[in-house]
Design an enzyme around this catalytic site. Structure first.
Site, PDB file in Angstrom:
ATOM      1  N   SER A  80       1.313  11.525 -16.247  1.00  0.00           N
ATOM      2  CA  SER A  80       0.110  12.025 -16.731  1.00  0.00           C
ATOM      3  C   SER A  80       0.415  13.301 -17.670  1.00  0.00           C
ATOM      4  CB  SER A  80      -0.966  12.013 -15.858  1.00  0.00           C
ATOM      5  OG  SER A  80      -2.148  12.382 -16.737  1.00  0.00           O
TER       6      SER A  80
ATOM      7  N   ASN B 120       3.393   2.155 -10.857  1.00  0.00           N
ATOM      8  CA  ASN B 120       2.291   2.553 -11.593  1.00  0.00           C
ATOM      9  C   ASN B 120       0.840   2.952 -10.687  1.00  0.00           C
ATOM     10  OD1 ASN B 120       0.089   1.766 -13.667  1.00  0.00           O
ATOM     11  ND2 ASN B 120      -0.617   0.634 -11.913  1.00  0.00           N
TER      12      ASN B 120
ATOM     13  N   TYR C 126      -4.193  15.597  -8.135  1.00  0.00           N
ATOM     14  CA  TYR C 126      -3.782  14.584  -9.287  1.00  0.00           C
ATOM     15  C   TYR C 126      -2.660  15.261 -10.058  1.00  0.00           C
ATOM     16  CZ  TYR C 126      -3.521  11.339 -12.964  1.00  0.00           C
ATOM     17  OH  TYR C 126      -3.232  10.257 -13.821  1.00  0.00           O
TER      18      TYR C 126
ATOM     19  N   VAL D 119      -0.684  17.933  -9.306  1.00  0.00           N
ATOM     20  CA  VAL D 119       0.419  18.734  -8.598  1.00  0.00           C
ATOM     21  C   VAL D 119       1.292  17.433  -8.098  1.00  0.00           C
ATOM     22  CG1 VAL D 119       1.182  20.125  -6.755  1.00  0.00           C
ATOM     23  CG2 VAL D 119      -0.745  20.772  -8.472  1.00  0.00           C
TER      24      VAL D 119
ATOM     25  N   ASP E 145       0.690  -1.343   0.040  1.00  0.00           N
ATOM     26  CA  ASP E 145       0.116  -0.056  -0.071  1.00  0.00           C
ATOM     27  C   ASP E 145       0.768   1.361   0.015  1.00  0.00           C
ATOM     28  OD1 ASP E 145      -1.656   2.232   0.458  1.00  0.00           O
ATOM     29  OD2 ASP E 145      -2.740   1.073   2.174  1.00  0.00           O
TER      30      ASP E 145
ATOM     31  N   VAL F 171      -6.877   5.809 -21.068  1.00  0.00           N
ATOM     32  CA  VAL F 171      -7.133   4.703 -21.106  1.00  0.00           C
ATOM     33  C   VAL F 171      -8.386   4.216 -20.215  1.00  0.00           C
ATOM     34  CG1 VAL F 171      -5.982   2.307 -20.417  1.00  0.00           C
ATOM     35  CG2 VAL F 171      -4.490   4.481 -20.970  1.00  0.00           C
TER      36      VAL F 171
HETATM   37  N1  NAP Z   1      -6.548   5.620 -17.136  1.00  0.00           N
HETATM   38  C1  NAP Z   1      -5.789   6.729 -17.877  1.00  0.00           C
HETATM   39  O1  NAP Z   1      -6.294   7.387 -18.573  1.00  0.00           O
HETATM   40  C2  NAP Z   1      -4.642   7.290 -17.308  1.00  0.00           C
HETATM   41  C3  NAP Z   1      -4.036   8.357 -17.856  1.00  0.00           C
HETATM   42  C4  NAP Z   1      -2.955   8.930 -17.379  1.00  0.00           C
HETATM   43  C5  NAP Z   1      -2.118   8.453 -16.379  1.00  0.00           C
HETATM   44  N2  NAP Z   1      -2.737   7.426 -15.829  1.00  0.00           N
HETATM   45  C6  NAP Z   1      -2.087   6.641 -14.886  1.00  0.00           C
HETATM   46  O2  NAP Z   1      -1.705   5.380 -15.218  1.00  0.00           O
HETATM   47  C7  NAP Z   1      -1.717   4.485 -13.844  1.00  0.00           C
HETATM   48  C8  NAP Z   1      -2.600   3.376 -13.739  1.00  0.00           C
HETATM   49  O3  NAP Z   1      -3.953   3.940 -13.888  1.00  0.00           O
HETATM   50  P1  NAP Z   1      -5.240   3.192 -14.102  1.00  0.00           P
HETATM   51  O4  NAP Z   1      -5.906   4.030 -15.374  1.00  0.00           O
HETATM   52  O5  NAP Z   1      -4.816   1.717 -14.352  1.00  0.00           O
HETATM   53  O6  NAP Z   1      -5.970   3.379 -12.752  1.00  0.00           O
HETATM   54  P2  NAP Z   1      -6.909   2.158 -12.044  1.00  0.00           P
HETATM   55  O7  NAP Z   1      -7.570   1.465 -12.967  1.00  0.00           O
HETATM   56  O8  NAP Z   1      -7.605   3.133 -11.198  1.00  0.00           O
HETATM   57  O9  NAP Z   1      -5.832   1.535 -11.079  1.00  0.00           O
HETATM   58  C9  NAP Z   1      -5.039   2.037 -10.087  1.00  0.00           C
HETATM   59  C10 NAP Z   1      -4.153   1.220  -9.490  1.00  0.00           C
HETATM   60  O10 NAP Z   1      -3.557   1.714  -8.311  1.00  0.00           O
HETATM   61  C11 NAP Z   1      -3.920   1.125  -7.166  1.00  0.00           C
HETATM   62  N3  NAP Z   1      -3.726   1.971  -6.126  1.00  0.00           N
HETATM   63  C12 NAP Z   1      -4.426   2.991  -5.507  1.00  0.00           C
HETATM   64  N4  NAP Z   1      -3.998   3.549  -4.430  1.00  0.00           N
HETATM   65  C13 NAP Z   1      -3.206   2.649  -4.069  1.00  0.00           C
HETATM   66  C14 NAP Z   1      -2.344   2.655  -2.897  1.00  0.00           C
HETATM   67  N5  NAP Z   1      -2.301   3.496  -1.739  1.00  0.00           N
HETATM   68  N6  NAP Z   1      -1.358   1.609  -2.730  1.00  0.00           N
HETATM   69  C15 NAP Z   1      -1.362   0.428  -3.892  1.00  0.00           C
HETATM   70  N7  NAP Z   1      -1.941   0.647  -4.838  1.00  0.00           N
HETATM   71  C16 NAP Z   1      -2.786   1.842  -5.006  1.00  0.00           C
HETATM   72  C17 NAP Z   1      -5.155   0.487  -7.132  1.00  0.00           C
HETATM   73  O11 NAP Z   1      -5.338  -0.350  -6.119  1.00  0.00           O
HETATM   74  P3  NAP Z   1      -6.935  -0.693  -5.589  1.00  0.00           P
HETATM   75  O12 NAP Z   1      -7.510  -1.798  -6.659  1.00  0.00           O
HETATM   76  O13 NAP Z   1      -6.680  -1.571  -4.292  1.00  0.00           O
HETATM   77  O14 NAP Z   1      -7.598   0.550  -5.660  1.00  0.00           O
HETATM   78  C18 NAP Z   1      -4.925   0.028  -8.751  1.00  0.00           C
HETATM   79  O15 NAP Z   1      -4.599  -0.904  -8.703  1.00  0.00           O
HETATM   80  C19 NAP Z   1      -2.082   5.557 -12.526  1.00  0.00           C
HETATM   81  O16 NAP Z   1      -0.648   5.943 -12.229  1.00  0.00           O
HETATM   82  C20 NAP Z   1      -2.625   6.773 -13.534  1.00  0.00           C
HETATM   83  O17 NAP Z   1      -2.423   8.034 -12.797  1.00  0.00           O
HETATM   84  C21 NAP Z   1      -3.610   6.745 -16.314  1.00  0.00           C
END
Ligand code: NAP
Length: 222
Positions: A131, A79, A146, A148, A55, A178
């Site tokens: 991002s 990630n 997010y 900042v 975590d 995504v």
């Molecule tokens: N999706 C997009 O369009 C997009 C765009 C730009 C950048 N990103 C970046 O890409 C990365 C992955 O995003 P995603 O779209 O796959 O997001 P997501 O589907 O919301 O998944 C987020 C992941 O982070 C985990 N997480 C959140 N808080 C946590 C913590 N305190 N400790 C450990 N794990 C934690 C979540 O675990 P739980 O299942 O336990 O909540 C989940 O596995 C992120 O850094 C995001 O900012 C995404």
């Protein structure tokens, strides 16, 4: 024969993190899926991959994970992410602090814990999932906590890069918009498409770049 590399992917139980872990596993790396809920990481792990309770918002959890890993990680993919709503004037301070834990302090603690092993083996790849919303050049237009905290992760990337030499590399990337729980159903990219650039950065050859910010495998402005 190329040495077997071990990769740790944080937040790997779903979304882009899971697609990343699956792709690295397919490429033959030994993959460890970090998950806030160990059972979810275990359930998601491809056969032969490991799961680890991790975590990023809990320094105790990070310390326990580092003790278990004992430095044996060659590729660290930061990630895990959260995207809380709210602007600078109204978002609760604890929400901002939590975003910084997940996007800056957690990744920094993992880097500090794992870099000595990478240095001693003379090989390391660190990939920070940032991002476009964390980019000054693109206007820092996302929700306050997010944007900042991702800008801070970018700053960590650039600052750290000046201290990494030889076959040690750190880069940041934007996966694009995504289709995940964070990105929503309307996003055009699949998690596999979002994982393409971070997988590329995680497996760069020795003459690959370091200290950059990438989208679609191309350098973008911070
Ligand atoms: N999706 C997009 O369009 C997009 C765009 C730009 C950048 N990103 C970046 O890409 C990365 C992955 O995003 P995603 O779209 O796959 O997001 P997501 O589907 O919301 O998944 C987020 C992941 O982070 C985990 N997480 C959140 N808080 C946590 C913590 N305190 N400790 C450990 N794990 C934690 C979540 O675990 P739980 O299942 O336990 O909540 C989940 O596995 C992120 O850094 C995001 O900012 C995404």
């Amino acid at each position: 024969m190329a040495p077997l590399r071990t990769a740790l992917v944080t937040g790997a139980n779903r979304g882009i993190g899971l697609a990343l872990a699956q792709a690295l596993h397919r490429q033959g790396l030994r993959v460890i899926l970090g998950g806030r809920e160990l059972a979810e990481a275990r359930a998601a792990a491809p056969p032969g991959a490991q799961a680890l309770a991790l975590d990023l918002a809990d320094p105790g959890s990070i310390a326990r994970a580092l003790a278990e890993l004992d430095g044996a990680v060659d590729v660290l993919v930061n990630n895990a992410g959260v995207c809380p709503e709210g602007d600078a004037e109204t978002v609760a301070m604890e929400v901002v602090r939590a975003a910084f834990e997940v996007h800056l302090f957690g990744p920094l603690a993992l880097i500090r814990g794992l870099l000595p092993g990478m240095r001693s083996r003379g090989y390391g790849r660190i990939v920070n999932l940032s991002s476009g919303w964390g980019s000054f050049a693109e206007g820092l237009t996302g929700p306050f906590a997010y944007s900042v905290s991702k800008a801070a992760l970018d700053a960590l990337t650039l600052n750290l890069a000046k201290d990494l030499h030889g076959d040690l590399k750190v880069n940041a990337c934007c996966p694009g918009w995504v289709r995940t729980r964070m990105g929503g159903d309307g996003a055009p990219r699949t998690p596999e498409q979002g994982a393409d650039t971070p997988v590329w950065l995680a497996t760069l050859p020795a003459d690959g770049p370091s200290g950059g910010f990438f989208r679609d495998r191309k350098r973008i402005a911070w």
